[in-house]
Design a protein around this motif. Structure first.
Motif, mmCIF file in Angstrom:
data_model
loop_
_atom_site.group_PDB
_atom_site.id
_atom_site.type_symbol
_atom_site.label_atom_id
_atom_site.label_comp_id
_atom_site.label_asym_id
_atom_site.label_seq_id
_atom_site.Cartn_x
_atom_site.Cartn_y
_atom_site.Cartn_z
ATOM 1 N N LYS A 144 10.998 -8.623 22.101
ATOM 2 C CA LYS A 144 12.042 -8.717 23.122
ATOM 3 C C LYS A 144 12.195 -10.116 23.725
ATOM 4 O O LYS A 144 13.301 -10.492 24.129
ATOM 5 C CB LYS A 144 11.782 -7.699 24.238
ATOM 6 C CG LYS A 144 11.948 -6.261 23.796
ATOM 7 C CD LYS A 144 11.746 -5.304 24.960
ATOM 8 C CE LYS A 144 11.910 -3.861 24.506
ATOM 9 N NZ LYS A 144 11.827 -2.914 25.628
ATOM 10 N N LEU A 194 14.917 -14.156 22.033
ATOM 11 C CA LEU A 194 15.828 -14.901 22.909
ATOM 12 C C LEU A 194 16.310 -16.189 22.252
ATOM 13 O O LEU A 194 17.517 -16.480 22.224
ATOM 14 C CB LEU A 194 15.128 -15.253 24.228
ATOM 15 C CG LEU A 194 15.004 -14.180 25.301
ATOM 16 C CD1 LEU A 194 14.008 -14.635 26.350
ATOM 17 C CD2 LEU A 194 16.352 -13.884 25.937
ATOM 18 N N LEU A 210 23.675 -15.102 24.876
ATOM 19 C CA LEU A 210 22.979 -14.086 25.666
ATOM 20 C C LEU A 210 23.894 -13.587 26.768
ATOM 21 O O LEU A 210 24.666 -14.360 27.344
ATOM 22 C CB LEU A 210 21.714 -14.667 26.300
ATOM 23 C CG LEU A 210 20.625 -15.178 25.365
ATOM 24 C CD1 LEU A 210 19.541 -15.891 26.161
ATOM 25 C CD2 LEU A 210 20.022 -14.045 24.547
ATOM 26 N N ALA A 250 20.532 -10.555 30.195
ATOM 27 C CA ALA A 250 19.442 -10.894 29.280
ATOM 28 C C ALA A 250 18.856 -12.257 29.627
ATOM 29 O O ALA A 250 17.643 -12.454 29.588
ATOM 30 C CB ALA A 250 19.940 -10.877 27.840
ATOM 31 N N VAL A 289 15.538 -9.638 25.474
ATOM 32 C CA VAL A 289 16.655 -8.981 24.789
ATOM 33 C C VAL A 289 16.163 -7.668 24.208
ATOM 34 O O VAL A 289 15.096 -7.616 23.590
ATOM 35 C CB VAL A 289 17.196 -9.883 23.652
ATOM 36 C CG1 VAL A 289 18.044 -9.088 22.657
ATOM 37 C CG2 VAL A 289 17.999 -11.051 24.223
ATOM 38 N N ASN A 290 16.933 -6.587 24.420
ATOM 39 C CA ASN A 290 16.564 -5.330 23.754
ATOM 40 C C ASN A 290 17.708 -4.753 22.936
ATOM 41 O O ASN A 290 17.575 -3.665 22.377
ATOM 42 C CB ASN A 290 16.045 -4.293 24.759
ATOM 43 C CG ASN A 290 17.151 -3.506 25.438
ATOM 44 O OD1 ASN A 290 18.192 -4.065 25.826
ATOM 45 N ND2 ASN A 290 16.936 -2.219 25.612
ATOM 46 N N GLY A 305 22.749 -11.367 22.225
ATOM 47 C CA GLY A 305 21.643 -10.580 22.743
ATOM 48 C C GLY A 305 21.943 -10.027 24.120
ATOM 49 O O GLY A 305 22.460 -10.738 24.982
ATOM 50 N N GLN A 325 20.627 -6.902 27.322
ATOM 51 C CA GLN A 325 19.459 -6.287 27.949
ATOM 52 C C GLN A 325 19.878 -5.039 28.717
ATOM 53 O O GLN A 325 20.623 -5.113 29.686
ATOM 54 C CB GLN A 325 18.784 -7.280 28.893
ATOM 55 C CG GLN A 325 17.650 -6.721 29.717
ATOM 56 C CD GLN A 325 16.589 -6.020 28.890
ATOM 57 O OE1 GLN A 325 16.449 -4.803 28.961
ATOM 58 N NE2 GLN A 325 15.837 -6.773 28.091
ATOM 59 N N ALA A 337 12.582 -6.501 32.713
ATOM 60 C CA ALA A 337 13.844 -5.785 32.880
ATOM 61 C C ALA A 337 13.750 -4.748 33.987
ATOM 62 O O ALA A 337 14.667 -4.596 34.802
ATOM 63 C CB ALA A 337 14.242 -5.113 31.560
#
Length: 270
Positions: free
Chosen positions: A80, A84, A90, A94, A100-101, A113, A115, A148
């Motif tokens: 995760k 990045l 992004l 994120a 990043v998920n 990316g 989040q 997060a």
């Protein structure tokens, strides 16, 4: 691409490919949920597990840019934060969280990316009757999922957030990032002692493997607490088992995923 009812279970040359990037991969729970959503939305797409080691992640990501049938992927442990630097763009969330998920491939091969862990975790708690506003939160961890969750707790107006981690420098950095966006939230650096909090969260991977140490001093748990996990496998971790025996309300990691699956599908263009 839409598909007919008769073709709902068929993979063809037109099928769009989605992935989940993890190592190890056996514990992941998202593919059945995303594939169910694809069927419900009448989309010709399939999610498959992609077991990639940290050393091989950069090479895989470069390849995904060139894979024209690929639309996106869920990103989970241990990638995760490492991913990045491999994204072309992004989302603001994120970038703020530092993890990043979820990944989307644009038509030109650019990778975006995002989040969604935090919003998924908050909505998971709410779906089970736990409100965050005005509550004191004790959070273990400073990795992608924990970061997060920390930002989501602040956004949900927790009154106090205590951060605990084996590596102090990481929670110092997380505290500074939190306060730069949420200056009115009280953010403290803690110890393994979870006393005096309403919600206790394990944001680490401790509990996934047999023999893992407990993430906090469980002697400090009391029956007034809600104890929550981000881990989904096993469903009842040693921490949750101990917390249940102490009379705490326990909250499973699966609720975080269940409450963000639709958002993940939207992000990937499913």
């Amino acid at each position: 691409m839409s598909l007919d009812a008769a073709d709902a279970s068929e993979i063809t040359g037109r099928t769009r490919v989605l992935g989940i990037l993890a190592h190890p991969i056996e514990h992941v729970k998202a593919p059945p949920g995303i594939n169910r959503i694809a069927r419900e939305r009448r989309k010709d797409a399939v999610m498959v597990p992609m077991n990639v080691t940290p050393d091989d992640l950069p090479e895989l990501v470069r390849s995904l840019r060139k894979l024209r049938s690929f639309d996106g992927a869920i990103v989970t442990v241990p990638h995760k934060q490492a991913i990045l630097a491999l994204c072309d763009e992004l989302t603001p969330h994120a970038r703020a969280v530092g993890a990043v998920n979820i990944l989307r491939r644009e038509a030109d091969g650019q990778l975006v990316g995002g989040q969604l862990d935090g919003v998924g975790f908050v909505e998971g708690l709410r779906s089970q009757g736990t409100n965050i506003e005005g509550k004191s939160v004790y959070l273990v961890g400073a990795g992608g999922a924990a970061s997060a969750v920390a930002f989501a707790m602040a956004e949900a107006r927790a009154s106090r957030i205590t951060l605990s981690n084996r590596s102090t420098d990481k929670i110092v950095d997380l505290r500074e990032r939190l306060l730069s966006i949420y200056p009115d939230v009280e953010v403290a650096l803690g110890t393994p002692d979870a006393s005096g909090h309403d919600i206790v969260i394990n944001g680490t991977t401790l509990g996934m493997k047999s023999g893992d140490p407990l993430p906090l001093d469980v002697r400090t748990l009391t029956s007034s607490m809600t104890v929550a996990e981000v881990i989904m496998e096993p469903e009842v971790t040693p921490l949750l088992k101990t917390a249940r025996n102490a009379g705490c309300t326990i909250h499973f990691g699966k609720h975080m995923l269940n409450c963000q699956l639709q958002l993940m599908a939207d992000f990937m263009g499913l």
